[in-house]
Motif scaffolding. Structure first.
Motif, PDB file in Angstrom:
ATOM      1  N   GLY A 202       0.815  -1.195   0.000  1.00 43.65           N
ATOM      2  CA  GLY A 202       0.000   0.000   0.000  1.00 43.65           C
ATOM      3  C   GLY A 202       0.852   1.250   0.000  1.00 43.65           C
ATOM      4  N   CYS A 203       0.303   2.330  -0.544  1.00 46.72           N
ATOM      5  CA  CYS A 203       0.970   3.629  -0.471  1.00 46.72           C
ATOM      6  C   CYS A 203       1.364   3.898   0.980  1.00 46.72           C
ATOM      7  CB  CYS A 203       0.017   4.709  -0.965  1.00 46.72           C
ATOM      8  SG  CYS A 203       0.487   6.388  -0.511  1.00 46.72           S
ATOM      9  N   PRO A 204       2.619   4.286   1.247  1.00 48.52           N
ATOM     10  CA  PRO A 204       3.021   4.510   2.641  1.00 48.52           C
ATOM     11  C   PRO A 204       2.273   5.656   3.308  1.00 48.52           C
ATOM     12  CG  PRO A 204       4.784   5.118   1.115  1.00 48.52           C
ATOM     13  CD  PRO A 204       3.758   4.399   0.318  1.00 48.52           C
TER      14      PRO A 204
ATOM     15  N   ALA B 140      -4.148   5.015   7.515  1.00 43.52           N
ATOM     16  CA  ALA B 140      -4.946   3.841   7.886  1.00 43.52           C
ATOM     17  C   ALA B 140      -4.567   3.276   9.241  1.00 43.52           C
ATOM     18  CB  ALA B 140      -4.815   2.761   6.811  1.00 43.52           C
ATOM     19  N   ASP B 141      -3.360   3.555   9.718  1.00 44.68           N
ATOM     20  CA  ASP B 141      -2.966   3.093  11.047  1.00 44.68           C
ATOM     21  C   ASP B 141      -3.907   3.633  12.126  1.00 44.68           C
ATOM     22  OD1 ASP B 141      -0.780   1.470  10.411  1.00 44.68           O
ATOM     23  OD2 ASP B 141       0.634   3.148  10.436  1.00 44.68           O
TER      24      ASP B 141
ATOM     25  N   ALA C  50       8.321   9.904  -5.914  1.00 44.91           N
ATOM     26  CA  ALA C  50       9.122   8.770  -6.363  1.00 44.91           C
ATOM     27  C   ALA C  50       9.482   7.860  -5.192  1.00 44.91           C
ATOM     28  CB  ALA C  50      10.388   9.268  -7.064  1.00 44.91           C
ATOM     29  N   GLN C  51       9.741   8.449  -4.026  1.00 45.54           N
ATOM     30  CA  GLN C  51      10.055   7.651  -2.844  1.00 45.54           C
ATOM     31  C   GLN C  51       8.852   6.803  -2.434  1.00 45.54           C
ATOM     32  OE1 GLN C  51      11.808   9.947   0.408  1.00 45.54           O
ATOM     33  NE2 GLN C  51      12.664  11.363  -1.079  1.00 45.54           N
ATOM     34  N   CYS C  52       7.667   7.422  -2.443  1.00 43.85           N
ATOM     35  CA  CYS C  52       6.455   6.670  -2.096  1.00 43.85           C
ATOM     36  C   CYS C  52       6.212   5.550  -3.097  1.00 43.85           C
ATOM     37  CB  CYS C  52       5.254   7.601  -2.046  1.00 43.85           C
ATOM     38  SG  CYS C  52       5.124   8.556  -0.515  1.00 43.85           S
ATOM     39  N   ALA C  53       6.428   5.849  -4.386  1.00 41.82           N
ATOM     40  CA  ALA C  53       6.234   4.832  -5.416  1.00 41.82           C
ATOM     41  C   ALA C  53       7.150   3.639  -5.178  1.00 41.82           C
ATOM     42  CB  ALA C  53       6.483   5.433  -6.796  1.00 41.82           C
ATOM     43  N   ALA C  54       8.404   3.916  -4.860  1.00 42.80           N
ATOM     44  CA  ALA C  54       9.359   2.833  -4.626  1.00 42.80           C
ATOM     45  C   ALA C  54       8.934   1.984  -3.432  1.00 42.80           C
ATOM     46  CB  ALA C  54      10.755   3.412  -4.408  1.00 42.80           C
ATOM     47  N   ARG C  55       8.437   2.615  -2.390  1.00 40.67           N
ATOM     48  CA  ARG C  55       8.019   1.865  -1.202  1.00 40.67           C
ATOM     49  C   ARG C  55       6.735   1.079  -1.440  1.00 40.67           C
ATOM     50  NH1 ARG C  55       9.555   7.027   2.601  1.00 40.67           N
ATOM     51  NH2 ARG C  55      11.813   6.759   2.370  1.00 40.67           N
ATOM     52  N   ALA C  56       5.972   1.494  -2.459  1.00 41.26           N
ATOM     53  CA  ALA C  56       4.781   0.733  -2.839  1.00 41.26           C
ATOM     54  C   ALA C  56       5.108  -0.319  -3.893  1.00 41.26           C
ATOM     55  CB  ALA C  56       3.698   1.672  -3.356  1.00 41.26           C
ATOM     56  N   GLY C  57       6.371  -0.355  -4.322  1.00 44.96           N
ATOM     57  CA  GLY C  57       6.817  -1.383  -5.252  1.00 44.96           C
ATOM     58  C   GLY C  57       6.430  -1.154  -6.689  1.00 44.96           C
TER      59      GLY C  57
ATOM     60  N   GLU D 270       9.597  18.674   8.844  1.00 45.59           N
ATOM     61  CA  GLU D 270       9.940  17.593   7.933  1.00 45.59           C
ATOM     62  C   GLU D 270      10.616  18.105   6.676  1.00 45.59           C
ATOM     63  OE1 GLU D 270       6.238  15.658   7.159  1.00 45.59           O
ATOM     64  OE2 GLU D 270       5.262  17.482   6.455  1.00 45.59           O
ATOM     65  N   GLN D 271      11.407  17.252   6.116  1.00 42.92           N
ATOM     66  CA  GLN D 271      12.032  17.482   4.823  1.00 42.92           C
ATOM     67  C   GLN D 271      11.852  16.205   4.016  1.00 42.92           C
ATOM     68  OE1 GLN D 271      16.106  18.630   5.514  1.00 42.92           O
ATOM     69  NE2 GLN D 271      15.552  20.662   6.258  1.00 42.92           N
ATOM     70  N   GLY D 272      10.904  16.235   3.091  1.00 40.88           N
ATOM     71  CA  GLY D 272      10.643  15.054   2.289  1.00 40.88           C
ATOM     72  C   GLY D 272       9.839  14.011   3.038  1.00 40.88           C
ATOM     73  N   ILE D 273       9.828  12.821   2.475  1.00 41.97           N
ATOM     74  CA  ILE D 273       9.051  11.713   3.031  1.00 41.97           C
ATOM     75  C   ILE D 273       9.872  11.017   4.111  1.00 41.97           C
ATOM     76  CG2 ILE D 273       7.895   9.529   2.513  1.00 41.97           C
ATOM     77  CD1 ILE D 273       6.549  11.928   1.261  1.00 41.97           C
ATOM     78  N   TRP D 274       9.495  11.226   5.354  1.00 41.92           N
ATOM     79  CA  TRP D 274      10.225  10.610   6.472  1.00 41.92           C
ATOM     80  C   TRP D 274       9.505   9.381   7.021  1.00 41.92           C
ATOM     81  CZ3 TRP D 274       7.315  10.398  10.860  1.00 41.92           C
ATOM     82  CH2 TRP D 274       6.222  11.298  10.934  1.00 41.92           C
ATOM     83  N   TRP D 275       8.194   9.262   6.751  1.00 41.58           N
ATOM     84  CA  TRP D 275       7.438   8.151   7.334  1.00 41.58           C
ATOM     85  C   TRP D 275       7.599   6.880   6.511  1.00 41.58           C
ATOM     86  CZ3 TRP D 275       5.350  12.609   5.329  1.00 41.58           C
ATOM     87  CH2 TRP D 275       4.658  12.497   4.115  1.00 41.58           C
ATOM     88  N   ARG D 276       7.301   5.760   7.135  1.00 47.68           N
ATOM     89  CA  ARG D 276       7.437   4.442   6.519  1.00 47.68           C
ATOM     90  C   ARG D 276       6.174   3.625   6.821  1.00 47.68           C
ATOM     91  NH1 ARG D 276      11.332   7.079   5.484  1.00 47.68           N
ATOM     92  NH2 ARG D 276      13.538   6.521   5.534  1.00 47.68           N
ATOM     93  N   HIS D 277       6.057   2.471   6.177  1.00 52.08           N
ATOM     94  CA  HIS D 277       5.113   1.485   6.695  1.00 52.08           C
ATOM     95  C   HIS D 277       5.531   1.198   8.134  1.00 52.08           C
ATOM     96  CE1 HIS D 277       4.828   0.457   2.254  1.00 52.08           C
ATOM     97  NE2 HIS D 277       3.601   0.797   2.580  1.00 52.08           N
ATOM     98  N   HIS D 278       4.574   1.037   9.042  1.00 49.67           N
ATOM     99  CA  HIS D 278       4.934   1.019  10.451  1.00 49.67           C
ATOM    100  C   HIS D 278       5.846  -0.138  10.847  1.00 49.67           C
ATOM    101  CE1 HIS D 278       0.923  -1.209  10.905  1.00 49.67           C
ATOM    102  NE2 HIS D 278       1.834  -2.097  11.238  1.00 49.67           N
ATOM    103  N   ASP D 279       5.931  -1.174  10.006  1.00 43.14           N
ATOM    104  CA  ASP D 279       6.825  -2.280  10.324  1.00 43.14           C
ATOM    105  C   ASP D 279       8.204  -2.110   9.683  1.00 43.14           C
ATOM    106  OD1 ASP D 279       6.120  -2.726   7.686  1.00 43.14           O
ATOM    107  OD2 ASP D 279       5.576  -4.841   7.959  1.00 43.14           O
ATOM    108  N   ALA D 280       8.437  -0.945   9.063  1.00 46.11           N
ATOM    109  CA  ALA D 280       9.701  -0.717   8.369  1.00 46.11           C
ATOM    110  C   ALA D 280      10.622   0.242   9.114  1.00 46.11           C
ATOM    111  CB  ALA D 280       9.446  -0.171   6.961  1.00 46.11           C
ATOM    112  N   TYR D 281      10.177   0.752  10.264  1.00 42.70           N
ATOM    113  CA  TYR D 281      11.049   1.599  11.066  1.00 42.70           C
ATOM    114  C   TYR D 281      12.063   0.746  11.805  1.00 42.70           C
ATOM    115  CZ  TYR D 281       7.742   5.518  10.555  1.00 42.70           C
ATOM    116  OH  TYR D 281       6.937   6.499  10.068  1.00 42.70           O
ATOM    117  N   GLU D 282      13.234   1.329  12.034  1.00 43.94           N
ATOM    118  CA  GLU D 282      14.207   0.669  12.906  1.00 43.94           C
ATOM    119  C   GLU D 282      13.708   0.754  14.331  1.00 43.94           C
ATOM    120  OE1 GLU D 282      18.111   2.173  12.452  1.00 43.94           O
ATOM    121  OE2 GLU D 282      18.209   1.787  10.292  1.00 43.94           O
TER     122      GLU D 282
END
Length: 257
Positions: A84-86, A92-93, A183-190, A243-255
């Protein structure tokens, strides 16, 4: 980011009281806008849409599950995505906790995406979500409610999103834009950027009365900001969105720290 200043408690209180007046005015204005949303004319939905759901094939009327109102989140998850789109995912979280309250106030809720149902279910399990999520794969629903556009529309300038016509898309992002937020969001959505942005986010509201379904409201782009719970909290944090750019992730992708 705001400029940090320091002061006494008395100075803070004086500034806070001044801000409180502005906040109260914003609340009153927000209440008035809500009334205006609810006074929009209802438009009868004549087309029969089919969705794949946990209960099987369903119509738009079925999504109400016996209630008189239905809220739909248009979740960006196209058939070619692998996730899903990040941004939609971070929104949705916040859905799990509110659905039970909506359902006990005569309001049904579902997310809708064009990806096949099995793909949605797999991602839903990964995210640990419990809200309803219907697939509109093969349906005109997303196109009719202005959250999906064809490659031809994208190329020829036929996209009208958020009630505005967009210029034709000329190729793919290059230079700094190639690593930009989209482009970053697209990559994270595959998927690739052009495919990614043919799907769009939004919220739509429907009513059911006298055996008929009516479309009552839709909002897109920054109009979705108000339901993005993460940002409502950040707007009250000392450094704001900061913020600067897309900093968020899918919630299971954070360190995990």
């Amino acid at each position: 980011m705001t400029t940090r200043i320091t002061g006494t408690r008395e100075e803070w209180r004086a500034a806070r009281l001044d801000l409180l007046g502005a906040e109260k005015e914003l609340t009153r204005r927000s209440d008035e806008l809500a009334r205006r949303r609810q006074s929009l004319p209802w438009v009868k939905v004549d087309k029969v849409y089919r969705f794949d759901t946990e209960a099987g094939s369903a119509t738009l009327a079925d999504l109400f599950k016996g209630r008189s109102q239905l809220l739909v989140y248009h979740f960006m998850f196209g058939p070619d995505y692998t996730a899903g789109c990040p941004s939609c995912s971070s929104i949705a979280d916040g859905f799990n906790g509110i659905v039970v309250h909506l359902e006990n106030h005569d309001v049904a809720f579902t997310a809708v995406s064009r990806a096949p149902f099995a793909k949605l279910q797999a991602f839903k399990r990964r995210m640990g979500w419990g809200f309803d999520w219907a697939s509109s794969f093969g349906s005109d629903f997303n196109a009719d409610f202005s959250v999906w556009f064809s490659e031809d529309q994208q190329r020829d300038g036929g996209i009208e999103y958020n009630y505005r016509r967009e210029p034709p898309m000329d190729g793919v992002p290059a230079g700094p834009a190639a690593d930009g937020p989209g482009a970053q969001c697209a990559a994270r959505a595959g998927t690739d950027f052009a495919t990614f942005i043919r799907e769009r986010p939004g919220v739509s509201a429907f009513a059911q009365e006298g055996g008929e379904v009516y479309h009552t409201y839709s909002s897109y782009a920054r109009g979705v900001d108000g339901i993005w719970g993460m940002y409502q909290w950040l707007d009250r944090a000392p450094k704001g969105r900061n913020e600067q750019g897309i900093w968020w992730r899918h919630h299971d992708a954070y360190e995990r720290g």
